[in-house]
Design an enzyme around this catalytic site. Structure first.
Site, PDB file in Angstrom:
ATOM      1  CB  SER A   7      -0.904   0.026   1.233  1.00 24.48           C
ATOM      2  OG  SER A   7      -1.393   1.348   1.381  1.00 24.48           O
ATOM      3  CG  HIS A  32      -3.672  -1.638  -1.817  1.00 25.57           C
ATOM      4  ND1 HIS A  32      -4.733  -2.494  -2.053  1.00 25.57           N
ATOM      5  CD2 HIS A  32      -4.117  -0.720  -0.922  1.00 25.57           C
ATOM      6  CE1 HIS A  32      -5.777  -2.101  -1.326  1.00 25.57           C
ATOM      7  NE2 HIS A  32      -5.429  -1.024  -0.635  1.00 25.57           N
ATOM      8  CG  ASP A  34      -5.050   2.583   0.198  1.00 24.13           C
ATOM      9  OD1 ASP A  34      -5.978   1.763   0.121  1.00 24.13           O
ATOM     10  OD2 ASP A  34      -3.926   2.311   0.664  1.00 24.13           O
ATOM     11  CG  MET A  36      -8.507   7.391   1.205  1.00 24.46           C
ATOM     12  SD  MET A  36      -7.797   7.535   2.845  1.00 24.46           S
ATOM     13  CE  MET A  36      -6.966   5.951   2.996  1.00 24.46           C
ATOM     14  CG  HIS A  65      -9.058   0.123  -1.195  1.00 26.35           C
ATOM     15  ND1 HIS A  65      -8.567   0.034   0.091  1.00 26.35           N
ATOM     16  CD2 HIS A  65     -10.415   0.060  -1.063  1.00 26.35           C
ATOM     17  CE1 HIS A  65      -9.558  -0.069   0.954  1.00 26.35           C
ATOM     18  NE2 HIS A  65     -10.703  -0.038   0.280  1.00 26.35           N
ATOM     19  CG  MET A  67     -11.362   3.367   0.980  1.00 23.73           C
ATOM     20  SD  MET A  67      -9.843   3.431   1.952  1.00 23.73           S
ATOM     21  CE  MET A  67      -8.646   3.421   0.643  1.00 23.73           C
ATOM     22  CG  MET A 136     -11.888  -2.328   4.498  1.00 27.78           C
ATOM     23  SD  MET A 136     -10.312  -1.988   3.667  1.00 27.78           S
ATOM     24  CE  MET A 136      -9.454  -1.015   4.906  1.00 27.78           C
ATOM     25  N   GLY A 141      -9.376   4.735   6.101  1.00 24.87           N
ATOM     26  CA  GLY A 141      -9.153   6.174   6.165  1.00 24.87           C
ATOM     27  C   GLY A 141      -7.709   6.543   6.447  1.00 24.87           C
ATOM     28  CG  PHE A 142      -6.547   7.806   9.094  1.00 30.16           C
ATOM     29  CD1 PHE A 142      -6.125   9.073   8.702  1.00 30.16           C
ATOM     30  CD2 PHE A 142      -7.846   7.641   9.565  1.00 30.16           C
ATOM     31  CE1 PHE A 142      -6.983  10.164   8.787  1.00 30.16           C
ATOM     32  CE2 PHE A 142      -8.714   8.725   9.655  1.00 30.16           C
ATOM     33  CZ  PHE A 142      -8.286   9.993   9.265  1.00 30.16           C
ATOM     34  CG  ASP A 174      -6.243  -2.420   2.927  1.00 27.56           C
ATOM     35  OD1 ASP A 174      -5.178  -2.120   3.489  1.00 27.56           O
ATOM     36  OD2 ASP A 174      -6.847  -1.665   2.132  1.00 27.56           O
ATOM     37  N   GLY A 176      -3.416  -2.808   9.170  1.00 22.10           N
ATOM     38  CA  GLY A 176      -2.748  -3.355  10.355  1.00 22.10           C
ATOM     39  C   GLY A 176      -2.018  -4.661  10.104  1.00 22.10           C
TER      40      GLY A 176
HETATM   41  C1  DX5 Z   1      -6.611   2.121   4.946  1.00 20.58           C
HETATM   42  C2  DX5 Z   1      -6.060   1.737   3.598  1.00 20.58           C
HETATM   43  C3  DX5 Z   1      -4.937   0.790   3.687  1.00 20.58           C
HETATM   44  C4  DX5 Z   1      -3.761   1.332   4.432  1.00 20.58           C
HETATM   45  C5  DX5 Z   1      -3.119   0.230   5.164  1.00 20.58           C
HETATM   46  O1  DX5 Z   1      -7.756   2.852   4.817  1.00 20.58           O
HETATM   47  O2  DX5 Z   1      -7.060   1.133   2.796  1.00 20.58           O
HETATM   48  O3  DX5 Z   1      -4.545   0.271   2.419  1.00 20.58           O
HETATM   49  O4  DX5 Z   1      -2.788   1.955   3.627  1.00 20.58           O
HETATM   50  O5  DX5 Z   1      -2.099   0.757   5.944  1.00 20.58           O
HETATM   51  P1  DX5 Z   1      -1.436  -0.063   7.116  1.00 20.58           P
HETATM   52  O6  DX5 Z   1      -0.823  -1.284   6.493  1.00 20.58           O
HETATM   53  O7  DX5 Z   1      -0.453   0.899   7.654  1.00 20.58           O
HETATM   54  O8  DX5 Z   1      -2.534  -0.408   8.075  1.00 20.58           O
HETATM   55 ZN    ZN Z   2      -6.435  -0.030   0.950  1.00 22.12          ZN
END
Ligand code: DX5
Ligand code: ZN
Length: 214
Positions: A7, A32, A34, A36, A65, A67, A136, A141-142, A174, A176
């Protein structure tokens, strides 16, 4: 063996092209991305024009991805920008089945994502249409949040549904993901582990990617 998707959310955005190159060299199977919109999730990242800038020389599939609210408005834009997989949230659209067909009509693979609080039953009807199910493991979001343990059982149930119904969608997780949580998720049936902060905060990207292959 499972696949790893890097990511890019946690990479150095001032060098996005180089960071993607580095992630692929380190053994990432997917890139990946993201997206947002500040509405579906609190954060804003980047859109199709940025992806287009870095997609021409890609050496691994772009796993985009989304969001964003009502992603049906932008599917063609992301495909034209170079997305190989387009994943949309079940919570963000009114017509999920139509949307997955819309994605496939562009030639991209169609992914459907659900938040930790959304039950698997929300997507059961569309699984035959989906190429990928994204579960998820944090609230989106973060980057840098902690894996929500209760999702491990959802991964197991998704793998069961797939087996029982003879379906072929990939299961992606996706949020943590590190060597410890990645092992749990892969053991429960995840095929693709997405990792951001774990990879980009590591001292050696190659070793970190490898530590997520089980
Ligand atoms: C979260 C994203 C993830 C994020 C994962 O909203 O969709 O792809 O980047 O980041 P880590 O691996 O740090 O949790
Ligand atoms: Zn993601």
């Amino acid at each position: 063996m499972n696949f790893v998707a890097a990511s890019m959310l946690s990479c150095d955005f001032s060098e996005l092209g180089y960071e993607i190159y580095r992630a692929v060299q380190a053994g990432s199977d997917y890139i990946h991305l993201d997206v947002m919109d500040g509405a579906f999730v609190p954060n804003i990242t980047f859109g199709a024009p940025v992806i287009k800038c870095v997609s021409a020389s890609r050496r691994a599939p772009f796993d985009v991805h989304l969001m964003i609210e009502h992603p049906e408005r932008y599917v063609e834009d992301f495909r034209n920008a170079g997305a190989d997989i387009i994943t949309v949230h079940a919570e963000a659209t009114n017509h999920l089945d139509r949307l997955l067909h819309q994605i496939k009509a562009t030639g991209a693979k169609a992914g459907v994502a659900i938040n930790p609080g959304t039950p698997l039953t929300a997507v059961e009807e569309v699984l035959p249409v989906a190429d990928l199910l994204l579960l998820m493991t944090v609230n989106p979001g973060f980057g840098g949040q902690s894996y929500i343990d209760s999702v491990t059982d959802k991964i197991r149930r998704a793998a069961d549904v797939r087996r029982r119904r003879g379906l072929e969608f990939l299961i992606e997780v996706d949020g943590g993901i590190n060597a410890e949580t990645g092992r749990k998720a892969a053991g429960a049936g995840a095929d693709i582990l997405v990792a951001g902060s774990y990879l980009f905060r590591s001292e050696d990207l190659g070793i970190a990617v490898n530590s997520l292959k089980f």
